[in-house]
Design a protein around this motif. Structure first.
Motif, mmCIF file in Angstrom:
data_model
loop_
_atom_site.group_PDB
_atom_site.id
_atom_site.type_symbol
_atom_site.label_atom_id
_atom_site.label_comp_id
_atom_site.label_asym_id
_atom_site.label_seq_id
_atom_site.Cartn_x
_atom_site.Cartn_y
_atom_site.Cartn_z
ATOM 1 N N GLN A 1 0.846 -1.194 0.000
ATOM 2 C CA GLN A 1 0.000 0.000 0.000
ATOM 3 C C GLN A 1 0.885 1.250 0.000
ATOM 4 O O GLN A 1 1.751 1.404 0.870
ATOM 5 C CB GLN A 1 -0.930 0.036 1.216
ATOM 6 N N PRO A 2 0.655 2.142 -0.977
ATOM 7 C CA PRO A 2 1.475 3.356 -1.044
ATOM 8 C C PRO A 2 1.296 4.242 0.192
ATOM 9 O O PRO A 2 0.210 4.310 0.768
ATOM 10 C CB PRO A 2 0.943 4.092 -2.281
ATOM 11 N N TYR B 1 -8.505 5.992 -0.316
ATOM 12 C CA TYR B 1 -8.709 7.150 -1.196
ATOM 13 C C TYR B 1 -7.619 7.202 -2.265
ATOM 14 O O TYR B 1 -7.904 7.448 -3.439
ATOM 15 C CB TYR B 1 -8.721 8.448 -0.388
ATOM 16 N N PHE B 2 -6.391 6.959 -1.886
ATOM 17 C CA PHE B 2 -5.314 6.920 -2.878
ATOM 18 C C PHE B 2 -5.201 5.531 -3.488
ATOM 19 O O PHE B 2 -5.178 5.375 -4.697
ATOM 20 C CB PHE B 2 -3.976 7.335 -2.261
ATOM 21 N N SER B 3 -5.123 4.512 -2.628
ATOM 22 C CA SER B 3 -5.010 3.131 -3.125
ATOM 23 C C SER B 3 -5.187 2.111 -2.009
ATOM 24 O O SER B 3 -4.693 2.299 -0.909
ATOM 25 C CB SER B 3 -3.643 2.927 -3.774
ATOM 26 N N LYS B 4 -5.851 1.023 -2.345
ATOM 27 C CA LYS B 4 -5.862 -0.146 -1.459
ATOM 28 C C LYS B 4 -4.497 -0.822 -1.544
ATOM 29 O O LYS B 4 -3.732 -0.529 -2.448
ATOM 30 C CB LYS B 4 -6.940 -1.134 -1.935
ATOM 31 N N PRO B 5 -4.204 -1.746 -0.633
ATOM 32 C CA PRO B 5 -2.984 -2.541 -0.809
ATOM 33 C C PRO B 5 -3.078 -3.306 -2.137
ATOM 34 O O PRO B 5 -4.138 -3.820 -2.480
ATOM 35 C CB PRO B 5 -3.019 -3.500 0.388
ATOM 36 N N LEU B 6 -1.987 -3.333 -2.881
ATOM 37 C CA LEU B 6 -1.982 -3.883 -4.242
ATOM 38 C C LEU B 6 -0.999 -5.038 -4.374
ATOM 39 O O LEU B 6 0.069 -5.016 -3.757
ATOM 40 C CB LEU B 6 -1.547 -2.787 -5.232
ATOM 41 N N PRO B 7 -1.331 -6.010 -5.254
ATOM 42 C CA PRO B 7 -0.332 -7.047 -5.549
ATOM 43 C C PRO B 7 0.875 -6.397 -6.242
ATOM 44 O O PRO B 7 0.729 -5.323 -6.827
ATOM 45 C CB PRO B 7 -1.076 -7.999 -6.497
ATOM 46 N N PRO B 8 2.046 -7.043 -6.179
ATOM 47 C CA PRO B 8 3.279 -6.416 -6.676
ATOM 48 C C PRO B 8 3.156 -5.859 -8.090
ATOM 49 O O PRO B 8 3.629 -4.745 -8.360
ATOM 50 C CB PRO B 8 4.315 -7.538 -6.635
ATOM 51 N N GLU B 9 2.479 -6.608 -8.989
ATOM 52 C CA GLU B 9 2.433 -6.147 -10.381
ATOM 53 C C GLU B 9 1.605 -4.870 -10.526
ATOM 54 O O GLU B 9 1.839 -4.062 -11.420
ATOM 55 C CB GLU B 9 1.957 -7.264 -11.315
#
Ligand code: C2E
Ligand code: MG
Ligand code: MG
Ligand code: MG
Length: 288
Positions: A52-53, A267-275
């Protein structure tokens, strides 16, 4: 005890738990099956890290990321860390789990840099058991060496509560980590019983305000006052604040108005897979 219980469960069936009520029995069975599966999941690479960013409030640029473990169980499907981390902690499996996470986060981050992405710091969550071990800083050092990651691109997050026990040992470990060049954050701040003046004893860089306070800033006057005071005090103690759980533009605006440095949230980003995370990273300029 958990090991014994697991064996008796396998060999003799569930009715051998003589002193347990049926409900506790079920809870125990569930816990035991998760424990056995988790043990295998770690060795079979069934765990995955999402990222997550962390975002700069003022510029809107990514300033780092947090690694969050995910477990896709072959039969039960997705199990949330809120469910299996406590079991890992109770059974001691957390040592292997946190080590796997540390290694994978460092490996992935170093790989991104080698692939030409601009360097970002990756934060790893570490349980109370781990931060209180006398050999923890040594372990971190070894993983950094093995993965070739520069220590300045690693951050360790520990919860406010986990540094309230064995405080002297925690401070020593954190001091060693700081000497290595690793950054330190206090996670879920505000949910425990410490105070900022108490936390001054710790060699930390960042304070992450727990999302329960952040979620309330727009409609609960006491939450908004608490968050304002936390930001001001952190500033006086030269700590940078990260707001967790920002879900909309209005909360972000509140953080801008109150000079909070960083935020994380859907709001910005959910936790994301690496790709997916990779798509948000900036490619360094290359000249030919
Ligand atoms: P945490 O470190 O405080 O992580 C923040 C949690 O809030 C994450 O949940 C994240 O997905 C969630 N979150 C982020 N932004 C938002 C938002 O805007 N709204 C809402 N509602 N939630 C948001 P997750 O991934 O389920 O992790 C839960 C907790 O499990 C973490 O809390 C951390 O304490 C623990 N954990 C996760 N990964 C690890 C790990 O690798 N090792 C250890 N020891 N603990 C971990
Ligand atoms: Mg965290
Ligand atoms: Mg947190
Ligand atoms: Mg949390």
């Amino acid at each position: 005890f958990a090991n014994l219980a697991m064996q008796s469960c396998k060999h003799n069936g569930r009715h051998n738990f003589l002193f347990y009520t049926p409900n506790m029995n079920q809870y125990h069975d569930h816990q035991i099956s998760i424990e056995g599966d988790l043990r295998e999941a770690i060795t079979r690479n069934e765990l995955q890290l999402y990222y997550q960013p962390k975002v700069n409030v003022e510029t809107g640029y990514i300033s780092g990321m947090e690694a969050l473990v995910r477990w896709n169980h072959p039969e039960k499907g997705f199990i949330s860390p809120g469910e299996f981390i406590p079991i890992a902690e109770e059974t001691g499996l957390i040592t292997q789990l946190d080590e796997w996470v540390l290694n994978e986060a460092c490996r992935q981050n170093q790989q991104w840099m080698e692939a030409g992405y601009a360097a970002e710091r990756v934060a790893v969550n570490v349980s109370a058991n781990e931060i209180q071990r006398t050999d923890f800083a040594e372990k971190v050092n070894r993983v950094l060496q093995e993965t070739c990651l520069d220590p300045q691109f690693l951050e360790i997050e520990v919860t406010e509560n986990s540094v309230m026990q064995n405080t002297d040992q925690c401070i020593r470990t954190m001091q060693d980590l700081k000497t290595l060049g690793v950054s330190l954050s206090i996670d879920d701040f505000g949910t425990g019983y410490s105070s900022l003046s108490y936390l001054r004893k710790f060699p930390i860089h960042y304070l992450k305000i727990d999302q329960t306070f952040i979620k309330g800033v727009l409609h609960d006057p006491s939450d908004s006052e608490i968050v304002k005071v936390m930001i001001q005090l952190a500033d006086a103690f030269k700590l940078e604040v990260v707001a967790e759980g920002v879900e909309n533009a209005e909360v972000l605006q509140f953080l801008q108005e109150n000079h909070c440095a960083y935020y994380q949230g859907y709001y910005f980003s959910k936790p994301l897979p690496p790709e997916e995370m990779e798509k948000l990273l900036t490619k360094k300029q290359t000249y030919s």
